[in-house]
Design a protein around this motif. Structure first.
Motif, PDB file in Angstrom:
ATOM      1  N   ASN A  72       0.615  -1.102   0.085  1.00  0.00           N
ATOM      2  CA  ASN A  72       0.038   0.029   0.127  1.00  0.00           C
ATOM      3  C   ASN A  72       1.014   1.239  -0.052  1.00  0.00           C
ATOM      4  OD1 ASN A  72      -2.987  -0.967   0.079  1.00  0.00           O
ATOM      5  ND2 ASN A  72      -2.590  -1.685   2.200  1.00  0.00           N
ATOM      6  N   PRO A  73       0.286   2.329  -0.611  1.00  0.00           N
ATOM      7  CA  PRO A  73       1.099   3.667  -0.271  1.00  0.00           C
ATOM      8  C   PRO A  73       1.007   4.124   1.131  1.00  0.00           C
ATOM      9  CG  PRO A  73      -1.094   3.995  -1.303  1.00  0.00           C
ATOM     10  CD  PRO A  73      -0.871   2.607  -1.001  1.00  0.00           C
ATOM     11  N   ASP A  74       1.965   5.159   1.537  1.00  0.00           N
ATOM     12  CA  ASP A  74       1.967   5.636   2.939  1.00  0.00           C
ATOM     13  C   ASP A  74       0.523   5.865   3.163  1.00  0.00           C
ATOM     14  OD1 ASP A  74       4.739   5.149   2.803  1.00  0.00           O
ATOM     15  OD2 ASP A  74       5.175   7.249   2.357  1.00  0.00           O
ATOM     16  N   GLY A  75       0.134   5.783   4.514  1.00  0.00           N
ATOM     17  CA  GLY A  75      -0.957   6.280   5.255  1.00  0.00           C
ATOM     18  C   GLY A  75      -2.134   5.151   5.023  1.00  0.00           C
ATOM     19  N   PHE A  76      -1.846   3.920   4.309  1.00  0.00           N
ATOM     20  CA  PHE A  76      -2.779   2.714   4.253  1.00  0.00           C
ATOM     21  C   PHE A  76      -2.165   1.852   4.991  1.00  0.00           C
ATOM     22  CE2 PHE A  76      -4.235   5.427   0.871  1.00  0.00           C
ATOM     23  CZ  PHE A  76      -5.777   5.080   0.704  1.00  0.00           C
ATOM     24  N   ALA A  77      -2.930   0.799   5.512  1.00  0.00           N
ATOM     25  CA  ALA A  77      -2.539  -0.330   6.419  1.00  0.00           C
ATOM     26  C   ALA A  77      -1.578  -1.041   5.748  1.00  0.00           C
ATOM     27  CB  ALA A  77      -3.717  -1.357   6.784  1.00  0.00           C
ATOM     28  N   ALA A  78      -0.386  -1.261   6.663  1.00  0.00           N
ATOM     29  CA  ALA A  78       0.912  -1.985   6.009  1.00  0.00           C
ATOM     30  C   ALA A  78       0.955  -3.414   5.876  1.00  0.00           C
ATOM     31  CB  ALA A  78       2.201  -1.591   6.786  1.00  0.00           C
ATOM     32  N   ASP A  79      -0.049  -3.928   6.956  1.00  0.00           N
ATOM     33  CA  ASP A  79      -0.221  -5.390   6.993  1.00  0.00           C
ATOM     34  C   ASP A  79      -1.226  -6.097   6.020  1.00  0.00           C
ATOM     35  OD1 ASP A  79      -2.127  -3.884   8.026  1.00  0.00           O
ATOM     36  OD2 ASP A  79      -2.690  -5.496   9.909  1.00  0.00           O
ATOM     37  N   ALA A  80      -1.862  -5.242   5.364  1.00  0.00           N
ATOM     38  CA  ALA A  80      -2.700  -5.845   4.130  1.00  0.00           C
ATOM     39  C   ALA A  80      -2.339  -5.042   2.852  1.00  0.00           C
ATOM     40  CB  ALA A  80      -4.354  -5.509   4.838  1.00  0.00           C
ATOM     41  N   PRO A  81      -1.679  -5.753   2.215  1.00  0.00           N
ATOM     42  CA  PRO A  81      -1.251  -5.235   0.974  1.00  0.00           C
ATOM     43  C   PRO A  81      -2.156  -4.997   0.001  1.00  0.00           C
ATOM     44  CG  PRO A  81      -0.652  -7.610   0.998  1.00  0.00           C
ATOM     45  CD  PRO A  81      -1.231  -7.043   2.137  1.00  0.00           C
ATOM     46  N   PHE A  82      -1.860  -4.026  -0.854  1.00  0.00           N
ATOM     47  CA  PHE A  82      -2.865  -3.741  -2.009  1.00  0.00           C
ATOM     48  C   PHE A  82      -3.292  -5.032  -2.836  1.00  0.00           C
ATOM     49  CE2 PHE A  82      -2.714  -2.651  -6.682  1.00  0.00           C
ATOM     50  CZ  PHE A  82      -4.139  -2.485  -6.604  1.00  0.00           C
ATOM     51  N   ALA A  83      -2.228  -5.720  -3.171  1.00  0.00           N
ATOM     52  CA  ALA A  83      -2.294  -6.977  -4.014  1.00  0.00           C
ATOM     53  C   ALA A  83      -1.291  -8.015  -3.607  1.00  0.00           C
ATOM     54  CB  ALA A  83      -2.236  -6.544  -5.353  1.00  0.00           C
ATOM     55  N   GLN A  84      -1.741  -9.241  -3.597  1.00  0.00           N
ATOM     56  CA  GLN A  84      -0.771 -10.325  -3.595  1.00  0.00           C
ATOM     57  C   GLN A  84      -1.332 -11.655  -4.204  1.00  0.00           C
ATOM     58  OE1 GLN A  84      -0.850 -11.775   0.598  1.00  0.00           O
ATOM     59  NE2 GLN A  84      -2.962 -10.845   0.960  1.00  0.00           N
ATOM     60  N   ALA A  85      -0.337 -12.450  -4.644  1.00  0.00           N
ATOM     61  CA  ALA A  85      -0.795 -13.821  -5.346  1.00  0.00           C
ATOM     62  C   ALA A  85       0.285 -14.625  -4.566  1.00  0.00           C
ATOM     63  CB  ALA A  85      -0.403 -13.560  -6.590  1.00  0.00           C
ATOM     64  N   ALA A  86      -0.261 -15.793  -4.512  1.00  0.00           N
ATOM     65  CA  ALA A  86       0.370 -16.973  -4.358  1.00  0.00           C
ATOM     66  C   ALA A  86       1.503 -17.413  -4.933  1.00  0.00           C
ATOM     67  CB  ALA A  86      -0.714 -18.262  -3.602  1.00  0.00           C
ATOM     68  N   VAL A 114      -5.320 -11.704  -4.896  1.00  0.00           N
ATOM     69  CA  VAL A 114      -6.057 -11.071  -4.105  1.00  0.00           C
ATOM     70  C   VAL A 114      -5.855  -9.534  -3.961  1.00  0.00           C
ATOM     71  CG1 VAL A 114      -6.980 -10.813  -1.504  1.00  0.00           C
ATOM     72  CG2 VAL A 114      -6.267 -12.922  -2.449  1.00  0.00           C
ATOM     73  N   VAL A 115      -6.924  -8.781  -4.223  1.00  0.00           N
ATOM     74  CA  VAL A 115      -6.868  -7.206  -4.290  1.00  0.00           C
ATOM     75  C   VAL A 115      -7.464  -6.682  -3.457  1.00  0.00           C
ATOM     76  CG1 VAL A 115      -7.137  -5.257  -5.898  1.00  0.00           C
ATOM     77  CG2 VAL A 115      -6.167  -7.192  -6.649  1.00  0.00           C
ATOM     78  N   GLU A 116      -7.001  -5.693  -2.508  1.00  0.00           N
ATOM     79  CA  GLU A 116      -7.637  -4.898  -1.401  1.00  0.00           C
ATOM     80  C   GLU A 116      -7.762  -3.374  -1.913  1.00  0.00           C
ATOM     81  OE1 GLU A 116      -9.418  -5.524   1.335  1.00  0.00           O
ATOM     82  OE2 GLU A 116      -9.171  -7.766   1.421  1.00  0.00           O
ATOM     83  N   ALA A 117      -8.584  -2.897  -2.542  1.00  0.00           N
ATOM     84  CA  ALA A 117      -8.630  -1.549  -3.302  1.00  0.00           C
ATOM     85  C   ALA A 117      -9.539  -0.585  -2.270  1.00  0.00           C
ATOM     86  CB  ALA A 117      -9.133  -1.612  -4.809  1.00  0.00           C
ATOM     87  N   ALA A 118      -9.069   0.547  -2.257  1.00  0.00           N
ATOM     88  CA  ALA A 118      -9.986   1.294  -1.291  1.00  0.00           C
ATOM     89  C   ALA A 118      -9.736   2.729  -1.251  1.00  0.00           C
ATOM     90  CB  ALA A 118      -9.623   1.155   0.292  1.00  0.00           C
ATOM     91  N   SER A 119     -10.623   3.679  -1.369  1.00  0.00           N
ATOM     92  CA  SER A 119     -10.561   5.103  -1.539  1.00  0.00           C
ATOM     93  C   SER A 119     -10.719   5.585  -0.093  1.00  0.00           C
ATOM     94  CB  SER A 119     -11.080   5.704  -2.604  1.00  0.00           C
ATOM     95  OG  SER A 119     -12.541   5.418  -2.290  1.00  0.00           O
ATOM     96  N   ASP A 125      -6.437   7.122  -2.741  1.00  0.00           N
ATOM     97  CA  ASP A 125      -6.634   5.874  -2.927  1.00  0.00           C
ATOM     98  C   ASP A 125      -5.261   4.910  -2.793  1.00  0.00           C
ATOM     99  OD1 ASP A 125      -5.787   5.232  -5.883  1.00  0.00           O
ATOM    100  OD2 ASP A 125      -7.136   7.105  -6.003  1.00  0.00           O
ATOM    101  N   ASN A 126      -5.536   3.643  -2.913  1.00  0.00           N
ATOM    102  CA  ASN A 126      -4.406   2.894  -2.974  1.00  0.00           C
ATOM    103  C   ASN A 126      -4.296   2.249  -4.228  1.00  0.00           C
ATOM    104  OD1 ASN A 126      -6.488   0.926  -2.647  1.00  0.00           O
ATOM    105  ND2 ASN A 126      -5.222  -0.351  -1.026  1.00  0.00           N
TER     106      ASN A 126
END
Length: 652
Positions: A72-86, A114-119, A125-126
């Protein structure tokens, strides 16, 4: 003691061989992870991490990256990445890469992405990535052939759209074609539950000049959307051959889907072609209905930038109806749209209409929504060839609607009535405390009295009505604007039929008993009708209202309180001949707009001579009023004749 001497050649060969064997024994492609992470991070402007890296060399080499994450960019949760793939598995064609001077990847497989997109409310937004695109005309440094997605998931949270969406995403293999992208959708959008599915073409076919198929079915609350066709430039909606179908109980629910504020409507179903031209979405070849009104035409929607940061929705359209039911347009004036009997209305809409008909007030009192108007510029041309509805005297409707900086213009608004029309300009301007200032200038031009009579199924009579109305007022609804308004209304007519005039123009269902009480036959020729009314702070005073027929002269006095919706009108007549049964008193029309009462005014028993004297006094202002009324070309001057001869003497 003898020494063992190795040949020099063996030393030169053996040492590198041993080192090579040690390298092979302990080799790990993970050594290249830092280099791969730096290159990937620079390409998208976001930190990329890789858990493990494997390579199977060959002409078509297979590169496998495990536990790939995009932070994620700065200001968003670091433990839940924007995107990840096994796992990310890429085939690399070394020979083609050498020949094209680019990295050629015939196939990429994303496993369990898995994508976690948020504004956020502040606009951050991330999911916006800083991807370096190739210069126009330059080949891409990375060329991918096929992308497969296995068990993908996405969670999208957009507070400004009241959206919390979950998508299950995967590719579907089809014989002889690249895998197609498919997704199922659930969650909420516009604070309404949403479900649906979408099927597109190959993910990596999202490029210009190649038709990209798409089919979408969505249900957002009670609103249903269907979109099917192809795109030549999917990312920009260019070269579209799309058919869009929208249906639902109320078009106002489309505001969160389209960004366009729409008044409440009856149930609707519209279809048309959707594309994008010069950065604007265009909905063309529209065909459908709203309530019992058919609708056709074209609407385009774009975004205008005001100053450096503010953006506004810009709507331009040309719409046409063969037949319009004015009840379906009720939402435009704060009224409940449609009718109880309109087919397809929801139970909630029918109950709302029934409550509206049962409530004491008649004038629309729904507040005008200023924030919606001030964020949108609108230019809509609308015409209807015919107007339907019970007891509706109008034949056609035309208007040019313009909304700019919150100011609403209807110029002109024209209602056809037989060979004549009601035409005027209306302006609504934002005022303090969320109110609107209204200004209206309306002309009544040769209104066909026979057309008015047809609305009440009376087909006899002739004549034309002319006049003018001016109005100013301020309020947050049409009821409050009229309830505090000021202005004038002037009407005049020569010739015609009395019964239709009283029933239609006054808006009251006067019974035959009333006509008899005034000494007026059910059918009699109208010599002249003149009305001069003034509106002061919501009270409409009948300054001069006279009706001259073959048999009787009738005058009206009193007032109409628009704020309280109360009537207080008196009708007084003077017979031109001896009439049996004529009441020697005024007829009082009083009570509320919803339930007026009509009858003789008790307590007032006036001699007929006194009535004649009172009517004579009313003729004086008529002489000055006549020049302001255009009675029509070729008509006789019956009203002038009425003034010249004065009030007839009472019969003896």
């Amino acid at each position: 003691m003898a020494r063992l001497h190795l040949p020099r050649w063996l030393a030169w060969v053996g040492v590198p061989l041993v080192l090579l064997l040690l390298l092979v024994a302990f080799w790990s492609w993970d050594w290249f992870i830092p280099l791969a992470e730096r290159r990937a991070s620079a390409a998208i402007g976001r930190t990329v991490t890789i858990g493990h890296l494997h390579l199977q060399p060959g002409r078509i080499s297979v590169l496998t990256a495990e536990d790939v994450r995009i932070a994620n960019p700065d200001g968003f949760a670091a433990d839940a990445p924007f995107a990840q793939a096994a796992r990310l598995v890429a085939q690399v064609d070394l020979m083609e890469s050498w020949r094209r001077s680019a990295l050629v990847v015939p196939e990429v497989v994303l496993q369990q992405p898995v994508v976690e997109a948020a504004s956020r409310d502040d606009g951050r937004d991330n999911y916006t990535l800083d991807v370096a695109l190739p210069e126009p005309g330059q080949p891409a440094a990375l060329q991918i052939g096929i992308l497969r997605i296995v068990e993908g998931r996405a969670h999208i949270v957009l507070p400004h759209l009241q959206a919390d969406l979950r998508l299950a995403v995967a590719t579907r293999d089809e014989a002889g074609a690249a895998p197609r992208l498919a997704a199922t959708i659930s969650g909420t959008y516009a604070d309404q539950p949403i479900t649906g599915e979408a099927i597109g073409g190959a993910v990596l076919a999202l490029q210009a000049d190649r038709p990209w198929p798409i089919a979408v079915q969505l249900a957002n609350g009670p609103t249903e959307l269907s979109l099917e066709g192809t795109l030549r430039d999917p990312l920009a909606l260019g070269g579209a051959e799309l058919r869009l179908v929208l249906r639902g109980p109320d078009m106002a629910l489309l505001e969160k889907l389209t960004g366009v504020p729409i008044p409440r409507t009856a149930n609707y179903e519209v279809a048309g072609r959707l594309d994008q031209v010069e950065g604007r979405f265009r909905f063309r070849e529209i065909a459908g209905r709203v309530g019992q009104t058919d609708i056709a035409g074209t609407v385009t929607v774009g975004t205008l930038t005001v100053g450096t940061i503010e953006s506004r929705v810009d709507v331009v359209g040309e719409l046409h109806s063969r037949r319009v039911d004015l009840a379906d347009l009720g939402g435009f004036i704060g009224e409940e749209p449609g009718r109880v009997a309109t087919p397809g209305q929801t139970p909630e809409q029918r109950r709302a209409l029934a409550r509206n008909e049962a409530q004491a007030r008649v004038l629309p009192d729904e507040p005008i929504n200023l924030p919606k108007l001030q964020s949108t510029d609108i230019r809509i041309s609308y015409r209807a060839d015919s107007v339907i509805g019970r007891n509706v005297p109008f034949d056609s409707l035309r208007t040019e609607l313009e909304v700019k900086d919150g100011v609403v213009h209807l110029r002109p608004l024209t209602l056809g009535v037989g060979r004549g029309q009601i035409a005027g300009n209306v302006t609504l301007t934002p005022a303090e405390e969320g109110r609107m200032r209204a200004e209206a200038d309306v002309q009544f031009q040769r209104l066909d009295l026979s057309r008015l009579m047809q609305a009440t199924r009376t087909f006899e009579g002739a004549g034309t009505i002319n006049g003018r109305a001016r109005l100013t007022g301020t309020g947050n609804s049409f009821a409050t604007i009229l309830g505090a308004g000021n202005g004038t209304l002037t009407l005049g007519m020569s010739g015609g039929n009395l019964s239709a005039l009283l029933v239609d123009l006054s808006g009251l269902r006067l019974a035959n008993a009333l006509l008899s009480s005034l000494g007026v036959p059910g059918r009699t020729a109208v010599q002249c009708f003149v009305g001069d009314l003034v509106l002061q702070r919501g009270v409409l005073n009948l300054r001069t209202v006279l009706l001259d027929t073959e048999d009787v002269l009738v005058a009206a006095t009193g007032s109409v309180n628009l704020a309280r919706e109360r009537l207080d009108i008196r009708l007084r007549s003077s017979s031109k001949s001896f009439t049996i049964g004529t009441l020697p008193t005024s007829i009082l029309i009083a009570g509320s707009f919803r339930n007026p009462s009509v009858g003789p005014e008790l307590g007032e028993l006036v001699a007929r001579g006194g009535a004649v004297a009172g009517l004579a006094a009313l003729l004086a202002p008529v002489a000055g009023l006549l020049p302001t009324i255009q009675f029509g070309t070729g008509e006789d001057n019956r009203c002038e004749a009425m003034v010249r001869r004065g009030v007839p003497q009472p019969a003896r």
